[in-house]
Design an enzyme around this catalytic site. Sequence first.
Site, short mmCIF file in Angstrom:
data_model
loop_
_atom_site.label_atom_id
_atom_site.label_comp_id
_atom_site.label_asym_id
_atom_site.label_seq_id
_atom_site.Cartn_x
_atom_site.Cartn_y
_atom_site.Cartn_z
N HIS A 35 -5.51 -0.99 6.56
CA HIS A 35 -5.59 -0.53 7.96
C HIS A 35 -6.46 -1.49 8.79
CE1 HIS A 35 -3.46 2.95 6.63
NE2 HIS A 35 -4.46 3.38 5.89
N HIS A 84 -12.10 3.65 -2.94
CA HIS A 84 -11.22 4.36 -2.01
C HIS A 84 -11.49 4.02 -0.55
CE1 HIS A 84 -9.98 7.69 0.64
NE2 HIS A 84 -8.92 7.75 -0.15
N ARG A 107 -4.74 15.56 6.46
CA ARG A 107 -5.34 15.42 5.14
C ARG A 107 -5.49 16.79 4.48
NH1 ARG A 107 -11.24 12.91 3.62
NH2 ARG A 107 -11.85 14.97 4.38
N ASP A 164 2.31 3.22 2.73
CA ASP A 164 1.20 4.17 2.73
C ASP A 164 1.61 5.62 2.42
OD1 ASP A 164 -1.28 5.28 2.99
OD2 ASP A 164 -1.58 4.78 5.10
N ARG A 186 -16.47 5.79 2.75
CA ARG A 186 -16.90 7.19 2.65
C ARG A 186 -17.11 7.60 1.20
NH1 ARG A 186 -12.11 7.70 5.56
NH2 ARG A 186 -11.09 8.87 3.90
N HIS A 231 0.84 -1.21 0.00
CA HIS A 231 0.00 0.00 0.00
C HIS A 231 0.87 1.25 0.00
CE1 HIS A 231 -3.70 2.24 0.55
NE2 HIS A 231 -3.15 2.92 1.54
N GLU A 283 -9.87 3.08 9.52
CA GLU A 283 -8.57 3.63 9.92
C GLU A 283 -8.73 4.57 11.11
OE1 GLU A 283 -6.65 5.86 6.81
OE2 GLU A 283 -4.81 6.18 7.96
N GLN A 294 2.80 11.22 -2.00
CA GLN A 294 2.90 11.77 -0.65
C GLN A 294 4.34 11.80 -0.14
OE1 GLN A 294 -0.10 9.87 1.83
NE2 GLN A 294 -1.73 10.41 0.40
N HIS A 349 0.94 5.55 -1.51
CA HIS A 349 0.53 6.71 -2.31
C HIS A 349 1.84 7.44 -2.59
CE1 HIS A 349 -3.50 5.85 -0.78
NE2 HIS A 349 -2.98 5.87 0.43
ZN LIG Z 1 -3.67 4.88 2.13
#
Ligand SMILES: [Zn+2]
Length: 454
Positions: free
Chosen positions: A271, A209, A84, A322, A212, A58, A237, A63, A60
């Site tokens: 998570h 995703h 975030r 992550d 949510r 996992h 998470e 980031q 991204h």
């Molecule tokens: Zn993530």
Amino acid sequence: MAQQRAHHFSQILLADGWARDVRIVCTGGVCASIAIEVPASAGDERHTIGIPGLPNLHSHAFQRGMAGLAERRGLTDDSFWTWRDVMYRFVDRIRPEDLQAIAALAFIEMLESGFTRVGEFHYLHHDIDGIANANLAIMAEALVAAAHDTGIALTLLPVFYAHSGFGGLAPQFGQRRFICDLEQFGRLLEGAAAAVATLPDGIVGVAPHSLRAVTADELKRLLTMSPTGPVHIHIAEQIREVEDCVHATGVRPVEWLLDTVAVDERWCLVHATHMTDDEARRLAATGAVAGLCPITEANLGDGIFNAGPFLSAGGRYGIGSDSNILIDATEELRWLEYGQRLADCARNCLSTGQGASTGGGVFATALAGGGQALGASSTLAVGAPLDFLTLTADHPSLADRTNEDILDSWIFAAGRCAIDSVWRRGERVVSEGAHRYRPRIEQRYRGVVRRLLA
Ligand SMILES: [Zn+2]
């Protein structure tokens, strides 16, 4: 004719355990034969300690560019949600060539630290103003280009993201680069698959995703669009996310997912931090993988995974970097175990039984779980890509170690500085701890970050 080369290892961790004096013949990047207890032949590449490369299930990658920029205390209580907000501001400026440069740095750091495959959970789809690019898959292509630049194996997980909260809430302004409807996402997935097909060992999955961001109907239709291959989702998470889910649906997130769709071995629940014992046991029974990201979960203040009931019920897990705040395979494994120790005031929590090595257990579980979650083989076996690391036997923490003691000492005592070389498809991509293209990839990265932070 495909290129052939032989490697000889004094000790190596194979699919069915540690073996001595092992000779592996590599043809065209794949293990063609493995012979045990044989001497080296003239011309063999010789290694003292070999272990398979770990899957990073996992990431991204973008980031990585903001690592360390959300570590100042704000006006109100800092949380995942204030982090975030910083991420959304950073993301607003990234163009395809920036993504390629940042991802390439993240990918060489993964290789240098012991990961040979990455699962890229990719949601940064549209142009900086949120308008869809004429080529919907242009950002996916940038990630594929970064994989080509670095040699890492890629499982690309294009993300479907449509809403800002439970009940199909309209997306927020900061999410405008992520949002697709199902028709547009179908085209994006096609473009991403075509790009990944240019990579050796490339795999495509799909990633709703989070609960949510998708409705139940969208989730079900998404699964029909990708009937095979990995399915990844962020879940449970944050405590607020669990509360919002209970408020909207009457049940907790993992419970809702297991009640709503047929979760099976294709799935990776990323998570899954806040599960009741019952949810943990139910998730374990599906054969799905829990995607644990201990460094990021600590950095974001997520909480600690409910490992006891999950593992007692035979649950599978892998590890992921992550947010890429720090990329280090041994540190992920170490913190996975240390989180449990701190929570339970106990030792050797993730060991598989009395007398069993904890390092050996977390390594083997993360290797198998990561491979399963990314749809790829991860052990050293005939027919699999020859992806491995060598450890430097003259590191003092590895002195006179054999078998599982090597993994315990590497993970808990030596860390990444004991990695000597990393090989992908039988080619050396990391020597003496540094990727062969680090200087040029790092220079390009510095230029991009300077512009993004200006
Ligand atoms: Zn993530």
